[in-house]
Design an enzyme around this catalytic site. Structure first.
Site: not given
Ligand code: IMP
Ligand code: MG
Length: 181
Positions: A44-45, A100-101, A104, A132, A154, A160, A166
């Site tokens: 949902k982000g 995507e939001d 990470d 990030k 964040v 969230d 959110r």
């Molecule tokens: P990844 O697979 O580690 O790149 O995760 C990405 C997902 O993790 C994003 O779509 C977010 O939902 C969540 N996420 C990663 N970092 C944060 C943060 O700092 N705040 C909130 N959600 C995060």
């Molecule tokens: Mg997300």
């Protein structure tokens, strides 16, 4: 009690987010002339970002949603990506832009990009509002990247913590005591 009390620091203001969506939307509008654009959003982000970004894309385009989960209610990625809801549309011949939001570790998007690629789209790119880079575990970059943020958790503007925050109109760093409780 106000949600603002749980925020240590505002990282990106409403105005900065608005300006970035306008800039990214204009670039996407240029790049996708004559293409068959489908915005694929991960719930949902990214919904707040999608809602703002799409209004700056001056082209015919469709949207579709997926639900994947790589996070529990904590702040660390589990590395496991599960498809909870798949897309409604056939991707053959479409120009996919994954919206995507935050990028990470990259685990989620890497998996998703591979999966959608296997469905024979005409092209596939990634737009993320936040990045990030220090956290990356897989080799992945977004084609359209909004802001780089430090390695802090964040929230706000769709992002969230345990399904909360959110609805904050800005992006801020959560006070550590909120999630270490
Ligand atoms: P990844 O697979 O580690 O790149 O995760 C990405 C997902 O993790 C994003 O779509 C977010 O939902 C969540 N996420 C990663 N970092 C944060 C943060 O700092 N705040 C909130 N959600 C995060
Ligand atoms: Mg997300």
């Amino acid at each position: 009690m106000s949600l603002n009390n749980d925020i240590l620091k505002v990282l990106l203001t409403e105005e900065e987010l608005k300006a970035k969506c306008a800039e990214m939307g204009a670039q996407i509008t240029k790049d996708y002339q004559g293409k068959n654009l489908l915005l694929v959003t991960v719930l949902k982000g990214a919904v707040v970002y999608l809602a703002d970004l799409m209004r700056h894309i001056d082209l015919p385009c469709a949207i579709d949603f997926m639900v994947v989960s790589s996070y529990g209610s904590g702040t660390e990625t589990s590395g496991v990506v599960k498809i909870v809801k798949d897309l409604d549309q056939d991707l053959a011949g479409k120009d996919i832009l994954i919206v995507e939001d935050i990028l990470d570790t990259g685990v989620t998007l890497h998996y998703l990009k591979g999966l959608l690629q296997s469905r024979n789209p005409a092209s596939i790119r990634i737009a993320t509002l936040l990045d990030k880079p220090e956290r990356r575990k897989v080799d992945l970059q977004s084609d359209y990247a909004g802001f780089q943020v430090p390695d802090e958790f964040v929230v706000g503007y769709g992002l969230d913590y345990a399904e909360k925050y959110r609805n904050l109109p800005y992006i801020g760093i959560l006070k550590p005591e909120v999630y270490s409780k």
